[in-house]
Design a protein around this motif. Structure first.
Motif, PDB file in Angstrom:
ATOM      1  N   VAL A   1       0.867  -1.173   0.000  1.00 47.19           N
ATOM      2  CA  VAL A   1       0.000   0.000   0.000  1.00 47.19           C
ATOM      3  C   VAL A   1       0.905   1.225   0.000  1.00 47.19           C
ATOM      4  O   VAL A   1       1.917   1.251   0.702  1.00 47.19           O
ATOM      5  CB  VAL A   1      -0.916   0.021   1.246  1.00 47.19           C
ATOM      6  CG1 VAL A   1      -1.584   1.367   1.413  1.00 47.19           C
ATOM      7  CG2 VAL A   1      -1.955  -1.083   1.168  1.00 47.19           C
ATOM      8  N   ARG A   2       0.546   2.227  -0.784  1.00 49.49           N
ATOM      9  CA  ARG A   2       1.284   3.495  -0.815  1.00 49.49           C
ATOM     10  C   ARG A   2       0.268   4.625  -0.745  1.00 49.49           C
ATOM     11  O   ARG A   2      -0.659   4.678  -1.539  1.00 49.49           O
ATOM     12  CB  ARG A   2       2.097   3.596  -2.094  1.00 49.49           C
ATOM     13  CG  ARG A   2       2.905   4.874  -2.170  1.00 49.49           C
ATOM     14  CD  ARG A   2       3.695   4.950  -3.442  1.00 49.49           C
ATOM     15  NE  ARG A   2       4.672   3.873  -3.450  1.00 49.49           N
ATOM     16  CZ  ARG A   2       5.351   3.504  -4.531  1.00 49.49           C
ATOM     17  NH1 ARG A   2       5.155   4.104  -5.680  1.00 49.49           N
ATOM     18  NH2 ARG A   2       6.228   2.536  -4.458  1.00 49.49           N
ATOM     19  N   VAL A   3       0.467   5.544   0.230  1.00 50.19           N
ATOM     20  CA  VAL A   3      -0.472   6.644   0.421  1.00 50.19           C
ATOM     21  C   VAL A   3       0.274   7.841   1.011  1.00 50.19           C
ATOM     22  O   VAL A   3       1.262   7.666   1.718  1.00 50.19           O
ATOM     23  CB  VAL A   3      -1.658   6.196   1.321  1.00 50.19           C
ATOM     24  CG1 VAL A   3      -1.203   5.831   2.704  1.00 50.19           C
ATOM     25  CG2 VAL A   3      -2.756   7.218   1.356  1.00 50.19           C
ATOM     26  N   VAL A   4      -0.205   9.035   0.722  1.00 53.60           N
ATOM     27  CA  VAL A   4       0.410  10.260   1.231  1.00 53.60           C
ATOM     28  C   VAL A   4      -0.381  10.754   2.436  1.00 53.60           C
ATOM     29  O   VAL A   4      -1.615  10.830   2.405  1.00 53.60           O
ATOM     30  CB  VAL A   4       0.457  11.353   0.135  1.00 53.60           C
ATOM     31  CG1 VAL A   4       0.969  12.670   0.701  1.00 53.60           C
ATOM     32  CG2 VAL A   4       1.322  10.896  -1.025  1.00 53.60           C
TER      33      VAL A   4
ATOM     34  N   ASP B   1      -4.986  13.822   8.800  1.00 50.35           N
ATOM     35  CA  ASP B   1      -4.490  12.588   9.421  1.00 50.35           C
ATOM     36  C   ASP B   1      -3.616  12.856  10.646  1.00 50.35           C
ATOM     37  O   ASP B   1      -2.988  11.938  11.170  1.00 50.35           O
ATOM     38  CB  ASP B   1      -3.688  11.774   8.395  1.00 50.35           C
ATOM     39  CG  ASP B   1      -4.491  11.475   7.138  1.00 50.35           C
ATOM     40  OD1 ASP B   1      -5.693  11.165   7.266  1.00 50.35           O
ATOM     41  OD2 ASP B   1      -3.922  11.575   6.039  1.00 50.35           O
TER      42      ASP B   1
ATOM     43  N   TRP C   1      -3.863   6.013  12.106  1.00 53.01           N
ATOM     44  CA  TRP C   1      -3.926   6.123  10.637  1.00 53.01           C
ATOM     45  C   TRP C   1      -2.917   5.177  10.006  1.00 53.01           C
ATOM     46  O   TRP C   1      -3.231   4.460   9.064  1.00 53.01           O
ATOM     47  CB  TRP C   1      -3.663   7.572  10.225  1.00 53.01           C
ATOM     48  CG  TRP C   1      -3.699   7.824   8.752  1.00 53.01           C
ATOM     49  CD1 TRP C   1      -4.813   8.060   7.985  1.00 53.01           C
ATOM     50  CD2 TRP C   1      -2.587   7.866   7.842  1.00 53.01           C
ATOM     51  NE1 TRP C   1      -4.454   8.252   6.666  1.00 53.01           N
ATOM     52  CE2 TRP C   1      -3.085   8.141   6.558  1.00 53.01           C
ATOM     53  CE3 TRP C   1      -1.212   7.709   8.008  1.00 53.01           C
ATOM     54  CZ2 TRP C   1      -2.269   8.253   5.442  1.00 53.01           C
ATOM     55  CZ3 TRP C   1      -0.395   7.817   6.901  1.00 53.01           C
ATOM     56  CH2 TRP C   1      -0.925   8.085   5.629  1.00 53.01           C
TER      57      TRP C   1
ATOM     58  N   HIS D   1      -3.737   1.552   7.764  1.00 53.16           N
ATOM     59  CA  HIS D   1      -3.198   1.211   6.445  1.00 53.16           C
ATOM     60  C   HIS D   1      -2.400  -0.090   6.487  1.00 53.16           C
ATOM     61  O   HIS D   1      -2.403  -0.853   5.516  1.00 53.16           O
ATOM     62  CB  HIS D   1      -2.358   2.367   5.897  1.00 53.16           C
ATOM     63  CG  HIS D   1      -3.205   3.509   5.445  1.00 53.16           C
ATOM     64  ND1 HIS D   1      -3.984   3.449   4.307  1.00 53.16           N
ATOM     65  CD2 HIS D   1      -3.435   4.725   5.986  1.00 53.16           C
ATOM     66  CE1 HIS D   1      -4.644   4.582   4.164  1.00 53.16           C
ATOM     67  NE2 HIS D   1      -4.333   5.371   5.173  1.00 53.16           N
TER      68      HIS D   1
ATOM     69  N   GLU E   1       5.142  10.074   2.374  1.00 51.35           N
ATOM     70  CA  GLU E   1       4.503   8.934   1.698  1.00 51.35           C
ATOM     71  C   GLU E   1       4.679   7.708   2.581  1.00 51.35           C
ATOM     72  O   GLU E   1       5.791   7.385   2.983  1.00 51.35           O
ATOM     73  CB  GLU E   1       5.183   8.711   0.344  1.00 51.35           C
ATOM     74  CG  GLU E   1       4.635   7.529  -0.428  1.00 51.35           C
ATOM     75  CD  GLU E   1       5.426   7.331  -1.707  1.00 51.35           C
ATOM     76  OE1 GLU E   1       5.059   7.946  -2.715  1.00 51.35           O
ATOM     77  OE2 GLU E   1       6.428   6.586  -1.673  1.00 51.35           O
TER      78      GLU E   1
ATOM     79  N   ASN F   1       4.599   3.746   2.870  1.00 48.49           N
ATOM     80  CA  ASN F   1       4.684   2.517   2.084  1.00 48.49           C
ATOM     81  C   ASN F   1       4.567   1.355   3.053  1.00 48.49           C
ATOM     82  O   ASN F   1       5.302   1.299   4.044  1.00 48.49           O
ATOM     83  CB  ASN F   1       6.025   2.438   1.348  1.00 48.49           C
ATOM     84  CG  ASN F   1       6.151   3.521   0.308  1.00 48.49           C
ATOM     85  OD1 ASN F   1       5.659   3.384  -0.790  1.00 48.49           O
ATOM     86  ND2 ASN F   1       6.784   4.628   0.677  1.00 48.49           N
TER      87      ASN F   1
END
Length: 120
Positions: free
Chosen positions: A2-5, A10, A21, A25, A61, A63
């Motif tokens: 999973v990759r999210v900014v 948050d 948070w 993820h 980011e 990861n």
């Protein structure tokens, strides 16, 4: 993976990214790994060893990487590692890691063997 900014919504009261948070993820990534392996719905039943090594900030980011450690009759243990890439850099730092245990579920929500064929 999973990759999210991380975004401003948050953050916690200290202005860092809320640990929950990050953990959510991690659970999403691990559940995808579990369901891909089991071929059915899986539920998180335990999280072990979740220790936060460093904070994340807005714009970092996240990861998340997973690896299956153990497969039992109805359950799986998955190692999950969360790594941040500092905003606008190539710097990567481990944020946390932990072991997530999932149980495979049948259509009635009851545990079923991981290697059972899905019902049509």
């Amino acid at each position: 993976m999973v990759r999210v900014v991380a975004m401003p919504t948050d953050t916690n009261a200290a202005g860092d990214i809320f640990g929950g948070w990050v953990a959510s993820h991690m659970d999403l990534a691990a559940s995808t790994t579990a369901e891909d392996r089991a071929g059915c719905k899986c539920a998180t039943v335990a999280v072990d060893g979740l220790v936060f090594h460093r904070p994340m900030t807005v714009g970092d980011e996240l990861n998340v990487y997973t690896r299956i450690l153990k497969i039992g009759r109805t359950s799986m243990t998955i190692e999950v590692e969360a790594v941040r890439r500092v905003r606008r850099t190539t710097i990567k730092q481990k944020v946390t890691q932990g072991r997530f245990t999932f149980v495979a579920l049948d259509d009635n929500g009851q545990p079923r063997p991981v290697d059972a064929l899905p019902t049509p």
